[in-house]
Design a protein around this motif. Sequence first.
Motif, PDB file in Angstrom:
ATOM      1  N   THR A   1      11.305   3.414   4.598  1.00 48.42           N
ATOM      2  CA  THR A   1      10.391   4.178   5.458  1.00 48.42           C
ATOM      3  C   THR A   1      11.135   4.678   6.688  1.00 48.42           C
ATOM      4  O   THR A   1      12.069   4.036   7.164  1.00 48.42           O
TER       5      THR A   1
ATOM      6  N   GLY B  59       0.835  -1.202   0.000  1.00 52.36           N
ATOM      7  CA  GLY B  59       0.000   0.000   0.000  1.00 52.36           C
ATOM      8  C   GLY B  59       0.864   1.243   0.000  1.00 52.36           C
ATOM      9  O   GLY B  59       1.969   1.246   0.556  1.00 52.36           O
TER      10      GLY B  59
ATOM     11  N   ALA C 196       3.532   3.894   3.795  1.00 49.86           N
ATOM     12  CA  ALA C 196       3.547   2.680   2.973  1.00 49.86           C
ATOM     13  C   ALA C 196       3.421   1.493   3.909  1.00 49.86           C
ATOM     14  O   ALA C 196       3.740   1.589   5.101  1.00 49.86           O
TER      15      ALA C 196
ATOM     16  N   GLY D 204       5.463   2.161   7.495  1.00 48.87           N
ATOM     17  CA  GLY D 204       6.197   3.332   7.949  1.00 48.87           C
ATOM     18  C   GLY D 204       5.873   4.540   7.101  1.00 48.87           C
ATOM     19  O   GLY D 204       5.052   4.467   6.179  1.00 48.87           O
TER      20      GLY D 204
HETATM   21  N1  DAH Z   1       8.622  -4.856   1.611  1.00 52.42           N
HETATM   22  C1  DAH Z   1       8.636  -5.344   2.975  1.00 52.42           C
HETATM   23  C2  DAH Z   1       8.879  -6.832   3.000  1.00 52.42           C
HETATM   24  O1  DAH Z   1       8.713  -7.480   1.998  1.00 52.42           O
HETATM   25  C3  DAH Z   1       7.344  -5.043   3.661  1.00 52.42           C
HETATM   26  C4  DAH Z   1       7.137  -3.589   3.850  1.00 52.42           C
HETATM   27  C5  DAH Z   1       7.629  -2.952   4.970  1.00 52.42           C
HETATM   28  C6  DAH Z   1       6.489  -2.852   2.887  1.00 52.42           C
HETATM   29  C7  DAH Z   1       7.448  -1.619   5.166  1.00 52.42           C
HETATM   30  C8  DAH Z   1       6.306  -1.485   3.078  1.00 52.42           C
HETATM   31  C9  DAH Z   1       6.799  -0.871   4.236  1.00 52.42           C
HETATM   32  O2  DAH Z   1       5.666  -0.739   2.175  1.00 52.42           O
HETATM   33  O3  DAH Z   1       6.598   0.447   4.417  1.00 52.42           O
HETATM   34  O4  DAH Z   1       9.232  -7.346   4.022  1.00 52.42           O
END
Ligand code: DAH
Length: 335
Positions: A251, A211, A303, A275
């Motif tokens: 973030t 998101g 996000a 974050g």
């Molecule tokens: N991309 C991270 C993961 O795969 C998850 C995530 C963490 C997405 C923080 C985000 C964020 O948008 O703000 O572990």
Amino acid sequence: MDSQLDQLRAEATAAIAAAADETALEQLRVKYLGQSGAITALSKGMKDVAPADKPRVGKLLNEVRAAVTAALDNRKSALLANADKAAFAGVDVTLPGIAPGVGTLHPITQLLDRAVGIFRRMGFALADGPDIETEFHCFDALNTPADHPARNEQDTFYFDDGRLLRTHTSTVQIRTMETSAPPIRIIAPGAAYRRDEIDATHLAQFTQMEGLYVDEGVSVADLKGTLEFFFRELFGPDAQFRFRPHFFPFTEPSYEVDIKASALGGKWLEIAGCGMVDPAVFESVNARRCDTAFDPEKWTGFAFGFGLDRLAMILSTVPDIRYFTANDQRFLAQF
Ligand code: DAH
């Protein structure tokens, strides 16, 4: 002529009633009603009938023609009915039929549909990006340094040309900001890939939902409110939350979200990362766009990202994640 007509009617109706099939029936139609048929010949003979007899003989002729036509139609229907009956001979139409196998939506798809529906009600639009990605979209633009462990060849599937299978759906944040100016409010469900050892809780391909919300004056309170509302809609009003400070390169500040809900077994469960979008991410997007559409002095955003597989496992009490991809009808038919 009267007796000729009476005799013809008797002979024709008897022959028609005895006709064995449609071919025989057609031959009889030609024989009596065809251009050189018997009834046609008799109509031609009308001109020799005495004027006083004409009305009566004419009427009789019409009656005979109608009777033969009706006999032909009746016999045709009867032959058809017989053929239908023969087709069903030996078939017990009262036996139960063979029910067609009706499919169901995959449990992860069902959860995804519900999740998308909730975010749509909050005004989030669906966004998309490719599964095969560049290092820029997967790491660099997301402020992930070259020596970050996630970029390791042990964790990420790389192609020979340097591209890779995206390790998270956060790539869609960058893809979206490259092509649209703020404000932005999107969710991006999709596959992510990691070189994990495959076991009961890990697959090399899994499902994430990303998101991104960018607008003026967005705060951590908006982030918390959005995620708590979403997860309460999904898992019930008794859900409790913990936002634990954490680190993600893209973030700042960052949190991991824990949830406790009876629908999820009533134990604390880590479900999401989230974050406030790091200004460095806005700056890489600006550099790429060659403009300042995402001026970090003006815009802020949050996000988040979470995996759907584990939630689907808990909700559907599936003990092994590998069932989701085994394509076994006995498993899938239960949902
Ligand atoms: N991309 C991270 C993961 O795969 C998850 C995530 C963490 C997405 C923080 C985000 C964020 O948008 O703000 O572990």
